[in-house]
Design a protein around this motif. Structure first.
Motif, PDB file in Angstrom:
ATOM      1  N   UNK A  54      -6.035  -2.516 -14.170  1.00  0.00           N
ATOM      2  CA  UNK A  54      -7.025  -2.476 -13.068  1.00  0.00           C
ATOM      3  C   UNK A  54      -6.424  -2.894 -11.731  1.00  0.00           C
ATOM      4  N   UNK A  55      -5.251  -2.415 -11.439  1.00  0.00           N
ATOM      5  CA  UNK A  55      -4.595  -2.766 -10.175  1.00  0.00           C
ATOM      6  C   UNK A  55      -4.878  -1.685  -9.139  1.00  0.00           C
ATOM      7  N   UNK A  56      -4.834  -2.048  -7.855  1.00  0.00           N
ATOM      8  CA  UNK A  56      -5.113  -1.046  -6.816  1.00  0.00           C
ATOM      9  C   UNK A  56      -4.064   0.060  -6.807  1.00  0.00           C
ATOM     10  N   UNK A  57      -4.485   1.212  -6.340  1.00  0.00           N
ATOM     11  CA  UNK A  57      -3.603   2.387  -6.323  1.00  0.00           C
ATOM     12  C   UNK A  57      -2.933   2.517  -4.955  1.00  0.00           C
ATOM     13  N   UNK A  58      -1.617   2.317  -4.899  1.00  0.00           N
ATOM     14  CA  UNK A  58      -0.917   2.526  -3.621  1.00  0.00           C
ATOM     15  C   UNK A  58      -0.518   3.998  -3.475  1.00  0.00           C
ATOM     16  N   UNK A  59       0.165   4.323  -2.392  1.00  0.00           N
ATOM     17  CA  UNK A  59       0.875   5.602  -2.294  1.00  0.00           C
ATOM     18  C   UNK A  59       2.358   5.297  -2.408  1.00  0.00           C
ATOM     19  N   UNK A  60       3.136   6.327  -2.606  1.00  0.00           N
ATOM     20  CA  UNK A  60       4.582   6.134  -2.762  1.00  0.00           C
ATOM     21  C   UNK A  60       5.343   6.978  -1.752  1.00  0.00           C
ATOM     22  N   UNK A  61       6.540   6.531  -1.439  1.00  0.00           N
ATOM     23  CA  UNK A  61       7.445   7.308  -0.593  1.00  0.00           C
ATOM     24  C   UNK A  61       8.827   7.136  -1.218  1.00  0.00           C
ATOM     25  N   UNK A  62       9.269   8.156  -1.972  1.00  0.00           N
ATOM     26  CA  UNK A  62      10.602   8.102  -2.587  1.00  0.00           C
ATOM     27  C   UNK A  62      11.562   8.892  -1.708  1.00  0.00           C
ATOM     28  N   UNK A  63      12.473   8.161  -1.074  1.00  0.00           N
ATOM     29  CA  UNK A  63      13.367   8.841  -0.130  1.00  0.00           C
ATOM     30  C   UNK A  63      14.656   9.284  -0.819  1.00  0.00           C
ATOM     31  N   UNK A  64      15.318  10.319  -0.260  1.00  0.00           N
ATOM     32  CA  UNK A  64      16.623  10.728  -0.797  1.00  0.00           C
ATOM     33  C   UNK A  64      17.617   9.558  -0.683  1.00  0.00           C
ATOM     34  N   UNK A  65      18.616   9.585  -1.520  1.00  0.00           N
ATOM     35  CA  UNK A  65      19.612   8.512  -1.549  1.00  0.00           C
ATOM     36  C   UNK A  65      20.844   8.894  -0.747  1.00  0.00           C
ATOM     37  N   UNK A  66      21.539   7.885  -0.254  1.00  0.00           N
ATOM     38  CA  UNK A  66      22.851   8.153   0.324  1.00  0.00           C
ATOM     39  C   UNK A  66      23.821   8.397  -0.816  1.00  0.00           C
ATOM     40  N   UNK A  67      24.628   9.411  -0.673  1.00  0.00           N
ATOM     41  CA  UNK A  67      25.576   9.765  -1.735  1.00  0.00           C
ATOM     42  C   UNK A  67      26.984   9.949  -1.153  1.00  0.00           C
ATOM     43  N   UNK A  68      27.949   9.881  -2.068  1.00  0.00           N
ATOM     44  CA  UNK A  68      29.334  10.182  -1.701  1.00  0.00           C
ATOM     45  C   UNK A  68      29.492  11.692  -1.612  1.00  0.00           C
ATOM     46  N   UNK A  69      30.634  12.111  -1.112  1.00  0.00           N
ATOM     47  CA  UNK A  69      30.894  13.552  -0.957  1.00  0.00           C
ATOM     48  C   UNK A  69      30.729  14.291  -2.288  1.00  0.00           C
ATOM     49  N   UNK A  72       0.823  -1.220   0.000  1.00  0.00           N
ATOM     50  CA  UNK A  72       0.000   0.000   0.000  1.00  0.00           C
ATOM     51  C   UNK A  72       0.854   1.266   0.000  1.00  0.00           C
ATOM     52  N   UNK A  73       2.137   1.127   0.379  1.00  0.00           N
ATOM     53  CA  UNK A  73       3.051   2.276   0.384  1.00  0.00           C
ATOM     54  C   UNK A  73       4.362   1.804  -0.251  1.00  0.00           C
ATOM     55  N   UNK A  74       4.539   2.163  -1.520  1.00  0.00           N
ATOM     56  CA  UNK A  74       5.731   1.726  -2.258  1.00  0.00           C
ATOM     57  C   UNK A  74       6.892   2.629  -1.851  1.00  0.00           C
ATOM     58  N   UNK A  75       7.830   2.041  -1.124  1.00  0.00           N
ATOM     59  CA  UNK A  75       8.925   2.813  -0.563  1.00  0.00           C
ATOM     60  C   UNK A  75      10.209   2.474  -1.299  1.00  0.00           C
ATOM     61  N   UNK A  76      10.844   3.469  -1.871  1.00  0.00           N
ATOM     62  CA  UNK A  76      12.100   3.234  -2.595  1.00  0.00           C
ATOM     63  C   UNK A  76      12.815   4.559  -2.784  1.00  0.00           C
ATOM     64  N   UNK A  77      14.032   4.481  -3.324  1.00  0.00           N
ATOM     65  CA  UNK A  77      14.857   5.668  -3.499  1.00  0.00           C
ATOM     66  C   UNK A  77      14.307   6.593  -4.568  1.00  0.00           C
ATOM     67  N   UNK A  78      14.669   7.860  -4.475  1.00  0.00           N
ATOM     68  CA  UNK A  78      14.107   8.809  -5.438  1.00  0.00           C
ATOM     69  C   UNK A  78      14.727   8.669  -6.829  1.00  0.00           C
ATOM     70  N   UNK A  79      15.729   7.791  -6.988  1.00  0.00           N
ATOM     71  CA  UNK A  79      16.230   7.505  -8.339  1.00  0.00           C
ATOM     72  C   UNK A  79      15.164   6.779  -9.164  1.00  0.00           C
ATOM     73  N   UNK A  80      14.154   6.235  -8.491  1.00  0.00           N
ATOM     74  CA  UNK A  80      13.090   5.537  -9.222  1.00  0.00           C
ATOM     75  C   UNK A  80      11.808   6.360  -9.299  1.00  0.00           C
ATOM     76  N   UNK A  81      11.911   7.637  -8.966  1.00  0.00           N
ATOM     77  CA  UNK A  81      10.728   8.517  -8.981  1.00  0.00           C
ATOM     78  C   UNK A  81      10.070   8.510 -10.364  1.00  0.00           C
ATOM     79  N   UNK A  82      10.869   8.673 -11.414  1.00  0.00           N
ATOM     80  CA  UNK A  82      10.298   8.760 -12.767  1.00  0.00           C
ATOM     81  C   UNK A  82       9.663   7.442 -13.196  1.00  0.00           C
TER      82      UNK A  82
END
Ligand code: GLU
Length: 288
Positions: A217-232, A194-204
């Protein structure tokens, strides 16, 4: 199964690193905070790159971090469901076979989308399949059928679905009965996420998934695209660079390497929760 249902869906094509740990913890904690369910799904249909033996390591890594989860079937056991969905889209006249090579597409493409060169439509309208073809979604036809679509990200808010930005993506690969887009969309529905949680690299990618949900005709979840860990330098952590070779004297970013070096998993998990990251790593910018 209690809601919200979130998931962590790693591909066994390289060892997990701190970025994966962060993603898993975000998904786990979003479910746990509201008495929901956290799922693990192994996304193992990338034939050439998939290393099945890594899945066992993934489970060890997650347990070491102190997470608990329910595991749903791996993608390799769900090929029939992907074929059924592709057949349905084909019967709707929305898939066409394509034999273009990457080089041909790059040479002809006039636009660049979130996934690279936008397919220039060379094979659009083609009907006969043949062997050694992939099958692409006719996005314009598909949108004509569904009308405008929307989806909601917990951090970025309501979004207009723009699958047209990526163009006619591949849904059935030459070497596998589904691409990531089709498989992940079918699975999230089948798993009751119900809440698709993944990195914001998959936002698009979500624009495409939203369209597939409407078509199938699949159910509509919500999404949570979180920021990614990055190098300096802002580059996201990559599996190939993170498996233990990194870091001056430390165990690097790879979870298995840190685990076998004797680090305390729950302490690492708490540090990541509190956004106290090892030197050289930080959380990348958000989307808004
Ligand atoms: N299997 C994908 C990966 O390892 C994640 C897909 C998803 O979360 O939707 O990057």
């Amino acid at each position: 199964m209690h809601e919200p249902v979130t998931r962590f869906a790693p591909s066994p094509n390289g060892p997990l690193h701190l970025g994966h740990a962060y993603a898993a913890i975000v998904a786990h904690d979003l479910a746990a905070a509201r008495g929901g369910t956290f799922l693990l799904r192994i996304e193992d249909i990338d034939g050439a790159r998939s290393r099945p033996e890594l899945a066992a390591d993934f489970r060890r890594d997650l347990a070491w971090l102190g997470l608990s989860w329910a595991e749903v079937p791996a993608q390799s056991s769900r090929l029939a469901a992907y074929e059924t969905a592709a057949d349905r889209l084909r019967a709707m006249g929305l898939l066409y076979p394509c034999s273009c090579t990457r080089a041909q597409i790059a040479a002809k493409a006039v636009a660049r989308g979130p996934e690279g060169p936008v397919y220039p439509g060379t094979c659009r309208g083609r009907v006969a399949g043949g062997t050694d073809v992939s099958w692409r979604l006719d996005v314009e036809q598909a949108l004509a059928r569904t009308g405008p679509l929307f989806w909601e990200d917990a951090l970025a808010g309501m979004q207009d679905a723009r699958p047209d930005l990526a163009g006619d993506v591949v849904l059935v690969r030459k070497d596998a009965p589904a691409s990531y887009h089709l498989a992940a969309t079918i699975d999230d529905a089948a798993d009751g996420v119900t809440l698709v949680t993944r990195g914001q690299d998959l936002f698009a990618a979500t624009h495409i998934h939203r369209l597939l949900q409407a078509l199938l005709d699949l159910p509509l979840p919500r999404w949570h695209h979180h920021p990614l860990l990055v190098e300096a330098d802002g580059r996201k952590l990559a599996k190939r660079r993170g498996s233990g070779e990194r870091g001056s004297g430390g165990a690097g970013w790879g979870l298995a390497a840190r685990r076998t070096a004797g680090e305390e998993g729950p302490a690492l998990a708490d540090a990541l929760r509190q956004q106290r990251f090892p030197a050289g790593i930080c959380l990348g910018p958000g989307l808004n």
